[in-house]
Design a protein around this motif. Structure first.
Motif, short mmCIF file in Angstrom:
data_model
loop_
_atom_site.label_atom_id
_atom_site.label_comp_id
_atom_site.label_asym_id
_atom_site.label_seq_id
_atom_site.Cartn_x
_atom_site.Cartn_y
_atom_site.Cartn_z
N LEU A 174 -1.98 17.49 1.15
CA LEU A 174 -0.66 18.03 1.45
C LEU A 174 0.29 17.66 0.32
N THR A 200 -1.28 8.13 0.24
CA THR A 200 -2.71 8.26 0.51
C THR A 200 -2.93 9.25 1.67
N TYR A 201 -2.01 9.28 2.62
CA TYR A 201 -2.10 10.28 3.70
C TYR A 201 -2.03 11.69 3.12
N PHE A 202 -1.04 11.89 2.23
CA PHE A 202 -0.89 13.21 1.63
C PHE A 202 -2.10 13.56 0.76
N ASP A 203 -2.62 12.59 0.06
CA ASP A 203 -3.82 12.83 -0.77
C ASP A 203 -5.01 13.20 0.10
N TYR A 204 -5.19 12.43 1.15
CA TYR A 204 -6.38 12.61 1.99
C TYR A 204 -6.40 14.00 2.63
N TYR A 205 -5.21 14.42 3.10
CA TYR A 205 -5.15 15.72 3.78
C TYR A 205 -4.72 16.84 2.86
N ARG A 220 0.84 -1.20 0.00
CA ARG A 220 0.00 0.00 0.00
C ARG A 220 0.87 1.24 0.00
N TYR A 276 10.32 9.84 5.13
CA TYR A 276 9.56 10.43 6.22
C TYR A 276 9.79 9.62 7.48
N TYR A 277 9.39 10.22 8.60
CA TYR A 277 9.63 9.57 9.89
C TYR A 277 8.33 9.56 10.69
N ALA A 278 8.01 8.40 11.24
CA ALA A 278 6.78 8.27 12.03
C ALA A 278 7.16 8.10 13.49
N ILE A 328 0.89 4.03 1.57
CA ILE A 328 0.20 4.64 2.70
C ILE A 328 0.60 6.10 2.89
N LEU A 329 1.86 6.40 2.59
CA LEU A 329 2.29 7.81 2.69
C LEU A 329 1.53 8.66 1.68
#
Lengths: 399, 260
Positions: free
Chosen positions: B182, B175-180, B170, B189-191, B172-173
């Protein structure tokens, strides 16, 4: 159309009984060792024998998971493992689900008639892998959840042995077997049953300069899988088994989900016009996480991911399980599972009972004392019901 | 000892004249989870340079191969196996089987990452005829030694680097940027989990997302025990390491100056 197996999980004997009652053709269970989901109650050999006996009454099969990715300490006592496999075979288990290819030769040596099903932990995404596993003696492969419907079709066309496909339940965000997040974050080995679901936690996200990307939390969590719209296609493809995930799941969840897929499969066989929304609405009553079709349509996107805590959905509360019903007196005997009141709007559903509204106006305990609020866990209670009920019917709060 | 570098962002060129013995280089189209990949034409140049420097080269074809890509892989494989390459690093059992069908297993280093954790599976895969196997990073030293003794001369271990702790198909990074809504501007990136300090590095490619732990694994203190037990194929993971850091590691493991 091909007969297809509905394969359900069970974390203990009570859940197994529910799964059988609601129409599973086969159940997969974990033993006390060698199995993922170490926190499920799991089954000792005597439980497994009883499971096989119960399943036989429904002409159903039992498979046992031996699906850890073992370390030497797990297999140091090879005689213990061999004896365990022999005991499973003698108990009447049909097959074992394995992830560690090193175990296969031992299983074939001591119990050649046991079917070998290769776990999704091996991340099988192509027919070449299926054929390789067939050459090792596997009779079934559980495909990776990353396969699209078209890929499943092509894998079936290009291979010979049985294919098993996940159709419902929790989705790892990672390729199965390739995640040790839990190992590093909580010291719990994800590949030996200890997964702590670290992927579902919430994280802050930083860029390479160390700046916080956004106040919006980041999570790896994926929506659960739900494939009601694809069941007919999977039958047409010739998939052997449809697998529901969830050895940790509750009886209510199992009854709702298994019952819905069973009904759908039966309705497909009867060529009844199907509106999958009816089955989806039913399943939602027991699911607390949003669902998606996973990889069935291709690469995942926003639709398949969870982004915030608000995505968790409160389920309709399961309040009682029907233990028996006397047709003459019309008295139902139930076991309380959550608090409920007299006159509260409830609904009841079951293996032979479509979801029906229910209001209980009089309720009694075992000493015939009237009860207004059923608040004691697992209390046995009685009420009169004109609606004929059966063992394993379930009562929940109506939304 | 054979000291191997899994090449990452720094590339391989800065290390040609060091004491490193082998490079693992990812190929376009059939590898995943690498920030440094080469196309076939660039590979040919790289192979020449690496061979002139008298090093081994292993091509990383570690993709978990979908059915959709299977035919293309079968057709393209000859282009890679005809190169002057010493081995192929493979992770998928189907890909392994294709190499087996073409009688090329002796050129395969099988690295299924988390998977090989015990003597039985190590021996099973080793007995297929592969060149060697790569053990899971999560093993303790005594486990590594035990497996190494069970399949002598066939074991490779990661001795330095950040371990990969999750592989996802997936994005996932993204989709996070798409969703918000950004903009995704970094490669890595670092989580950081809400209740912890550690930041897990991760990045995406066209195949998915790869998450690493933030604590370096170093087995330098175990080096003599590894070598005593004939575990001599030792791998440095280049991910998130600078050129200087890698040179220092080569120096450390090979003794003396990193450069020859």
């Amino acid at each position: 159309m091909n007969k297809i197996e509905l394969l359900a999980p069970a974390g203990n004997l009570e859940k197994l009984k529910v799964a059988l009652a609601f129409g599973a053709d086969a159940i997969y269970i974990g033993g006390k060792e060698y199995s993922l989901r170490a926190r499920a109650s799991n089954f000792d050999i005597e439980d497994i024998k009883e499971a096989v006996m119960l399943a036989s009454k429904y002409n159903a099969k039992i498979y046992v998971t031996c699906n850890i990715i073992a370390h030497n300490e797990d297999l140091d006592d090879q005689d213990k493992f061999k004896n365990y496999i022999k005991a499973l075979d003698e108990a009447g288990v049909i097959g074992v689900i394995v992830a560690d290819l090193g175990m296969i030769s031992i299983i074939k040596e001591v119990a050649p008639s046991l079917e070998i099903h290769v776990s999704t932990q091996l991340s099988t995404m192509n027919s070449e892998t299926v054929n390789f596993l067939e050459s090792l003696g596997a009779s079934r492969v559980v495909l990776a959840r990353e396969c699209t419907l078209d890929e499943i079709r092509a894998i079936k066309e290009n291979s010979n042995i049985e294919l098993e496909v996940f159709i419902h339940g929790g989705m790892c965000m990672s390729v199965s077997g390739k995640c040790v997040l839990s190992n590093y974050l909580t010291n719990r080995d994800a590949n030996r049953g200890g997964c702590a679901h670290s992927c579902r936690w919430y994280y802050d996200l930083y860029d390479e300069q160390g700046s916080l990307v956004s106040d919006n939390k980041f999570t790896f969590a994926s929506k659960d899988l739900e494939t009601l719209n694809y069941i007919k296609a999977l039958k047409e493809i010739g998939v052997a088994s449809l697998k529901i995930e969830g050895r940790m799941k509750s009886e209510h969840y199992l009854g709702t989900v298994i019952g819905s897929y069973r009904k759908l499969l039966d309705d497909i066989d009867k060529n009844i016009n199907i509106n999958t929304k009816d089955y989806q609405d039913e399943i939602k009553k027991a699911s607390n996480r949003p669902t998606s079709s996973g990889f069935f349509e291709g690469s995942t996107s926003v639709e398949q991911q969870i982004f915030d805590r608000a995505a968790e959905i409160p389920t309709q509360e399961f309040v009682a399980k029907v233990l028996s019903y006397d047709k003459e007196s019309k008295i139902a005997k139930i076991e309380q599972r959550n608090n409920f009141n007299l006159e509260q709007e409830l609904e009841v559903f079951g293996p032979k009972l479509k979801t029906t509204n229910l209001v209980i106006r009089e309720l009694y305990d075992e000493d015939n004392n009237p009860v207004v609020v059923a608040r004691h866990a697992k209390q046995i209670l009685y009420f009169k019901s004109d609606l004929e009920l059966n063992e394993y019917d379930m009562i929940r709060v109506k939304k | 000892m054979e000291l191997i570098l899994n090449v990452s962002k720094s590339g391989y060129k800065p290390f040609l004249n060091t004491k490193i013995d082998a490079f693992i280089i990812a190929v376009n189209d059939y590898s995943e989870g690498e920030l440094y990949k080469l196309s076939l034409d660039k590979l040919e140049d790289a192979i020449k340079e690496i061979k002139v420097a008298n090093k081994q080269i292993y091509l990383k074809m570690n993709i978990l191969l979908s059915e959709t890509k299977l035919d293309d892989f079968r057709k393209d494989l000859d282009k890679y196996t005809s190169l002057e390459v010493d081995a192929f690093v493979v992770s998928d059992f189907g890909v392994l089987n294709i190499f087996k069908e073409r009688n090329l297993l002796e050129r395969v280093i099988f690295n299924p990452e988390t998977y090989i954790c015990n003597n039985l599976s190590a021996k099973f895969i080793s007995d297929l005829g592969v060149k060697r196997i790569s053990l899971a990073n999560e093993l303790e030293l005594d486990e590594i030694i035990e497996i190494g003794n069970h399949v002598p001369g066939k074991v490779e271990v990661m001795v330095e680097g950040l371990p990969k702790i999750s592989t996802s198909k997936r994005n996932i990074l993204s989709t996070y940027f798409d969703y918000y809504k950004l903009n995704k501007e970094s490669d890595i990136y670092y989580a950081r989990e809400e209740n912890r300090d550690s930041k897990l590095p991760m990045f995406e490619d066209e195949e998915g997302l790869y998450v690493y732990n933030n604590v370096n694994i170093s087995r330098f203190n175990d080096l003599s025990k590894l070598l005593e037990n004939n575990i001599k194929y030792l791998r440095i993971e280049g991910f998130n390491k600078s050129e200087v850091e890698i040179l220092e590691l080569i120096n450390k493991y090979k003794g003396g100056e990193a450069h020859e």
